[in-house]
Design a protein around this motif. Structure first.
Motif, PDB file in Angstrom:
ATOM      1  N   ALA A  14       5.508  -0.263   5.259  1.00 17.11           N
ATOM      2  CA  ALA A  14       4.648   0.193   6.343  1.00 17.11           C
ATOM      3  C   ALA A  14       3.557  -0.806   6.675  1.00 17.11           C
ATOM      4  O   ALA A  14       3.040  -0.812   7.797  1.00 17.11           O
ATOM      5  CB  ALA A  14       4.022   1.542   5.968  1.00 17.11           C
ATOM      6  N   GLN A  15       3.184  -1.687   5.734  1.00 17.69           N
ATOM      7  CA  GLN A  15       2.050  -2.573   5.960  1.00 17.69           C
ATOM      8  C   GLN A  15       2.423  -3.808   6.764  1.00 17.69           C
ATOM      9  O   GLN A  15       1.750  -4.125   7.757  1.00 17.69           O
ATOM     10  CB  GLN A  15       1.431  -3.003   4.620  1.00 17.69           C
ATOM     11  CG  GLN A  15       0.114  -3.758   4.790  1.00 17.69           C
ATOM     12  CD  GLN A  15      -0.645  -3.899   3.475  1.00 17.69           C
ATOM     13  OE1 GLN A  15      -0.439  -3.117   2.551  1.00 17.69           O
ATOM     14  NE2 GLN A  15      -1.514  -4.882   3.391  1.00 17.69           N
ATOM     15  N   ALA A  67      12.626   1.761   9.953  1.00 11.66           N
ATOM     16  CA  ALA A  67      13.734   2.647   9.610  1.00 11.66           C
ATOM     17  C   ALA A  67      14.891   2.458  10.583  1.00 11.66           C
ATOM     18  O   ALA A  67      16.056   2.356  10.184  1.00 11.66           O
ATOM     19  CB  ALA A  67      13.264   4.100   9.608  1.00 11.66           C
ATOM     20  N   VAL A  68      14.579   2.410  11.878  1.00 13.40           N
ATOM     21  CA  VAL A  68      15.621   2.201  12.883  1.00 13.40           C
ATOM     22  C   VAL A  68      16.264   0.829  12.707  1.00 13.40           C
ATOM     23  O   VAL A  68      17.492   0.678  12.768  1.00 13.40           O
ATOM     24  CB  VAL A  68      15.042   2.351  14.304  1.00 13.40           C
ATOM     25  CG1 VAL A  68      16.061   1.915  15.351  1.00 13.40           C
ATOM     26  CG2 VAL A  68      14.594   3.782  14.553  1.00 13.40           C
ATOM     27  N   ILE A 121      13.447   1.465  -0.647  1.00  9.39           N
ATOM     28  CA  ILE A 121      12.429   1.391   0.407  1.00  9.39           C
ATOM     29  C   ILE A 121      12.333   2.676   1.220  1.00  9.39           C
ATOM     30  O   ILE A 121      11.637   2.710   2.242  1.00  9.39           O
ATOM     31  CB  ILE A 121      12.730   0.207   1.349  1.00  9.39           C
ATOM     32  CG1 ILE A 121      14.120   0.366   1.986  1.00  9.39           C
ATOM     33  CG2 ILE A 121      12.642  -1.121   0.595  1.00  9.39           C
ATOM     34  CD1 ILE A 121      14.460  -0.718   2.997  1.00  9.39           C
ATOM     35  N   ALA A 122      12.977   3.742   0.789  1.00  8.72           N
ATOM     36  CA  ALA A 122      13.081   4.969   1.587  1.00  8.72           C
ATOM     37  C   ALA A 122      11.716   5.523   2.002  1.00  8.72           C
ATOM     38  O   ALA A 122      11.496   5.856   3.177  1.00  8.72           O
ATOM     39  CB  ALA A 122      13.876   6.029   0.822  1.00  8.72           C
ATOM     40  N   GLU A 123      10.779   5.630   1.063  1.00 10.20           N
ATOM     41  CA  GLU A 123       9.475   6.222   1.386  1.00 10.20           C
ATOM     42  C   GLU A 123       8.679   5.328   2.325  1.00 10.20           C
ATOM     43  O   GLU A 123       7.920   5.832   3.164  1.00 10.20           O
ATOM     44  CB  GLU A 123       8.688   6.493   0.096  1.00 10.20           C
ATOM     45  CG  GLU A 123       9.314   7.573  -0.773  1.00 10.20           C
ATOM     46  CD  GLU A 123       8.387   8.022  -1.892  1.00 10.20           C
ATOM     47  OE1 GLU A 123       7.173   8.174  -1.639  1.00 10.20           O
ATOM     48  OE2 GLU A 123       8.877   8.211  -3.026  1.00 10.20           O
ATOM     49  N   GLU A 124       8.827   4.021   2.216  1.00  8.06           N
ATOM     50  CA  GLU A 124       8.150   3.112   3.140  1.00  8.06           C
ATOM     51  C   GLU A 124       8.760   3.199   4.537  1.00  8.06           C
ATOM     52  O   GLU A 124       8.050   3.122   5.536  1.00  8.06           O
ATOM     53  CB  GLU A 124       8.215   1.677   2.618  1.00  8.06           C
ATOM     54  CG  GLU A 124       7.348   1.411   1.400  1.00  8.06           C
ATOM     55  CD  GLU A 124       5.865   1.572   1.711  1.00  8.06           C
ATOM     56  OE1 GLU A 124       5.410   1.027   2.744  1.00  8.06           O
ATOM     57  OE2 GLU A 124       5.163   2.261   0.932  1.00  8.06           O
ATOM     58  N   LEU A 125      10.072   3.381   4.608  1.00 10.27           N
ATOM     59  CA  LEU A 125      10.721   3.535   5.913  1.00 10.27           C
ATOM     60  C   LEU A 125      10.274   4.824   6.584  1.00 10.27           C
ATOM     61  O   LEU A 125      10.153   4.891   7.816  1.00 10.27           O
ATOM     62  CB  LEU A 125      12.247   3.531   5.758  1.00 10.27           C
ATOM     63  CG  LEU A 125      12.902   2.232   5.282  1.00 10.27           C
ATOM     64  CD1 LEU A 125      14.424   2.387   5.265  1.00 10.27           C
ATOM     65  CD2 LEU A 125      12.506   1.053   6.150  1.00 10.27           C
ATOM     66  N   GLU A 181       4.974   2.315  -1.754  1.00 12.23           N
ATOM     67  CA  GLU A 181       5.717   3.385  -2.429  1.00 12.23           C
ATOM     68  C   GLU A 181       7.202   3.022  -2.526  1.00 12.23           C
ATOM     69  O   GLU A 181       8.064   3.715  -1.988  1.00 12.23           O
ATOM     70  CB  GLU A 181       5.522   4.709  -1.683  1.00 12.23           C
ATOM     71  CG  GLU A 181       4.077   5.191  -1.701  1.00 12.23           C
ATOM     72  CD  GLU A 181       3.910   6.545  -1.037  1.00 12.23           C
ATOM     73  OE1 GLU A 181       4.268   7.553  -1.698  1.00 12.23           O
ATOM     74  OE2 GLU A 181       3.456   6.593   0.120  1.00 12.23           O
ATOM     75  N   PHE A 182       7.466   1.930  -3.198  1.00 15.35           N
ATOM     76  CA  PHE A 182       8.846   1.558  -3.484  1.00 15.35           C
ATOM     77  C   PHE A 182       9.339   2.342  -4.702  1.00 15.35           C
ATOM     78  O   PHE A 182       8.551   2.661  -5.607  1.00 15.35           O
ATOM     79  CB  PHE A 182       8.961   0.061  -3.785  1.00 15.35           C
ATOM     80  CG  PHE A 182       8.671  -0.831  -2.610  1.00 15.35           C
ATOM     81  CD1 PHE A 182       9.186  -0.545  -1.353  1.00 15.35           C
ATOM     82  CD2 PHE A 182       7.903  -1.980  -2.763  1.00 15.35           C
ATOM     83  CE1 PHE A 182       8.931  -1.367  -0.273  1.00 15.35           C
ATOM     84  CE2 PHE A 182       7.647  -2.813  -1.693  1.00 15.35           C
ATOM     85  CZ  PHE A 182       8.154  -2.506  -0.434  1.00 15.35           C
ATOM     86  N   ASP A 183      10.614   2.635  -4.731  1.00 14.51           N
ATOM     87  CA  ASP A 183      11.227   3.254  -5.900  1.00 14.51           C
ATOM     88  C   ASP A 183      11.548   2.136  -6.890  1.00 14.51           C
ATOM     89  O   ASP A 183      12.606   1.502  -6.819  1.00 14.51           O
ATOM     90  CB  ASP A 183      12.504   4.000  -5.494  1.00 14.51           C
ATOM     91  CG  ASP A 183      13.108   4.812  -6.639  1.00 14.51           C
ATOM     92  OD1 ASP A 183      12.885   4.445  -7.811  1.00 14.51           O
ATOM     93  OD2 ASP A 183      13.832   5.785  -6.355  1.00 14.51           O
ATOM     94  N   MET A 184      10.621   1.874  -7.802  1.00  8.49           N
ATOM     95  CA  MET A 184      10.756   0.741  -8.709  1.00  8.49           C
ATOM     96  C   MET A 184      11.914   0.913  -9.683  1.00  8.49           C
ATOM     97  O   MET A 184      12.537  -0.059 -10.099  1.00  8.49           O
ATOM     98  CB  MET A 184       9.447   0.520  -9.461  1.00  8.49           C
ATOM     99  CG  MET A 184       8.234   0.292  -8.560  1.00  8.49           C
ATOM    100  SD  MET A 184       8.484  -1.077  -7.395  1.00  8.49           S
ATOM    101  CE  MET A 184       8.535  -2.465  -8.516  1.00  8.49           C
TER     102      MET A 184
END
Length: 598
Positions: A530-531, A515-516, A504-508, A550-553
């Motif tokens: 993000a949604q 993220a926090v 989930i890094a890119e979504e965070l 944008e999950f890292d599938m």
């Protein structure tokens, strides 16, 4: 003659008052514990009628702590439980009440939970009744306070961690006096087996230690008290041995994700005042109505202290000590959340970093009731003391004063408690239905029929693959028997948290709040995005359409995930390498789920 007729007329009002006083005195001296049985029978009626349509709090209960019982009961004696988060150590799923585990092993989860709720409800009443009766010798007051206490919306999932505190106090008082020793020791053992060390157990041990030291300093016998303390301590050592080995002795097999926990600070005086007035999370006491009468009573009796009888003076000092303890709990909470203390906690590692000592505020629900009982008991004992007027007028005055005090103080409080109780919620659910109340029932949350459809559609052995969840809680899947890559746990491997974060890094990066939330706490290991952020209760018909996630599938597949349960339709599923397998919902389910294969 009119005068003779007047003088010969019987004093019916005096006799009536005497009869009323006699009746109330007789009732007050009776054993009224059976009222708790009657109250329990009434409270259970809506649950019997609703069945699994019953309503209980979802947050931190049905979505998390319930799994501690269910998964542990499925794998008795297992060191690692594989269903959740790639495998969680058994100590990370320690249930609050180990005595209830056999219920979850041999009964359906709902029946086990309902039994534990009924048991906690009755123990809450019985404990408060016995403690108040012992402190004040008033059966009527004990019934009133016991009835209010057991109706508080305290989470049943925590066993007797809060509802059993008055029962433990009664056991301690019996041991201190050397009376009913065997019964008191059994009650102490019962509390240890049905409460959690890190919730209220450590506080109970601290207060018990202070009581023993007080007696020893005043050269009073404390043998039975020490025996009770050792029983409670030994019970916690046995039931929490994994916790002691892993965190206190450093023999853990993994590094907990709580090593990255970042404690948050709060304004000192504002926090102290707020806790003193309102208590805090998971410990509802609704004691605002009790504070002013208690303080006024203490001030009034303090002004006339030298006129109080010996018994009233003893209770006055007990009440002062009780108020000091209640104020001290609020101050201690504020200090634990004070910036300098929080900074120190964040600078260390291990147990001291994440142990929540401030959770001693969980004593508030029981503490405020017992404090009110002590103050009211001073008034009652003083009015009944030798030397007080015993005529009909005096008796009427005592009755009037008692009724005014109880009506003015307890009734507004009791109304607040009732309107926030599980009983009120379930009666409303039965009469109006979920469409009006908006409550989430057990049946709709766990949605067993919906989960069965998903399992049938996948058509593979349920332990041969793992699933993930988007916008919905993983708990219904875990309850059904699915293996999940996500979950809610307050103690799982830090290494797994880092692997999941990669997904989930890119979504965070697109949602700083998420993220926090994940990085500084991380107990909810969910597919935050993000949604919909960190929301996990998307209801069927919500209209959510995911696009551009944008999950890292590949990282998700590396965790063993092969299917995704989503609370919203993913419009660009093909771009993500997902294969749609249909949409599923049932009439009773809270959820509507889109199923995707990775």
């Amino acid at each position: 003659m009119p005068g003779r007729q007047e003088s010969g007329r019987p004093d019916r009002s005096g006799k009536g008052i005497n009869r009323l006083c006699g009746l109330l005195g007789w009732i007050d001296s009776r054993r009224l514990w059976w009222v708790g049985v009657a109250l329990l029978a009434i409270v259970m009626v809506p649950h019997i009628r609703l069945g699994e349509g019953s309503v209980f709090t979802v947050h931190d209960q049905l979505d998390e702590s319930m799994m501690n019982y269910v998964l542990t009961a499925r794998h008795p004696g297992a060191q690692v439980i594989l269903e959740m988060l790639g495998g969680v150590n058994a100590s990370g799923l320690q249930p609050a009440a180990v005595l209830f585990l056999p219920l979850y092993r041999f009964l359906p989860a709902f029946q086990a939970f309902l039994f534990s709720y009924a048991f906690g409800f009755f123990c809450g009443f019985l404990g408060m009744y016995l403690a108040v009766k012992k402190l004040t010798d008033s059966g009527i007051l004990a019934v009133i306070l016991g009835g209010c206490f057991c109706m508080l919306p305290i989470y049943p999932i925590y066993g007797l961690s809060m509802t059993g505190l008055p029962l433990l106090l009664y056991a301690y008082l019996c041991l201190r006096e050397g009376k009913r020793v065997k019964t008191a020791l059994v009650l102490t053992l019962l509390f240890g087996l049905t409460s959690h060390l890190v919730c209220t157990g450590y506080g109970a041990l601290v207060f018990w230690t202070l009581g023993i030291l007080w007696d020893l300093l005043h050269r009073k016998k404390a043998g039975y008290s020490i025996a009770g303390f050792l029983v409670l301590l030994a019970t916690y050592l046995v039931t929490n041995y994994r916790l002691f080995l892993e965190f206190l002795l450093g023999q853990g097999s993994y590094v907990s994700h709580r090593e990255e926990l970042v404690n948050g600070s709060m304004p000192l005086w504002e926090t102290i005042w707020n806790v003193f007035l309102n208590s805090a999370q998971h410990a509802p006491s609704y004691h605002k109505w009790l504070i002013l009468p208690i303080i006024l009573g203490l001030l009034l009796f303090g002004c006339f202290y030298h006129r109080l009888c010996a018994e009233a003076r003893k209770d006055y000092w007990r009440a002062l000590a009780g108020m000091a303890a209640l104020m001290g709990i609020a101050v201690f909470y504020g200090i634990c959340k004070w910036a300098p203390v929080v900074e120190w906690k964040n600078s260390v590692s291990g147990f001291l970093r994440y142990f929540q000592a401030e959770r001693i505020y969980w004593f508030y629900p029981a503490g405020w009731y017992l404090e009110f009982a002590l103050v009211f008991g001073i008034c009652r004992k003083q009015l009944r003391a030798p030397g007080q007027s015993q005529g009909p007028a005096a008796a009427a005055g005592r009755i009037l004063l008692s009724c005014l005090l109880l009506t003015a103080v307890v009734m507004p409080h009791a109304n607040t408690v009732l309107r926030n109780s599980f009983f009120y919620m379930n009666v409303s659910q039965y009469i109006n239905g979920a469409g009006v109340t908006g409550y989430i029932s057990w049946e709709s949350f766990y949605a067993e029929d919906l989960m069965a459809q998903l399992e049938e559609t996948i058509g593979r052995d349920i332990d041969s693959y793992r699933v993930a969840h988007l916008g919905i809680s993983p708990s219904p899947s875990l309850m059904h028997g699915f293996y999940t890559v996500d979950g809610y746990s307050n103690n799982y491997p830090l290494e797994y948290k880092h692997k999941f974060r990669q997904v989930i890094a890119e979504e965070l990066d697109k949602n700083i709040e998420c993220a926090v939330y994940f990085d500084t706490w991380g107990s909810r290991c969910y597919l935050f995005n993000a949604q919909t952020g960190n929301y996990w209760l998307l209801k069927k018909g919500n209209g959510v359409r995911y696009e551009g996630l944008e999950f890292d599938m590949e990282a998700l597949r590396d965790l063993g995930c092969e299917y995704l349960f989503s609370g919203g339709e993913i419009l660009d599923a093909n771009r993500m390498g997902l294969t749609p397998m249909g949409y599923f919902e049932t009439e009773d389910s809270y959820w509507g789920i889109w199923l995707y294969a990775l």
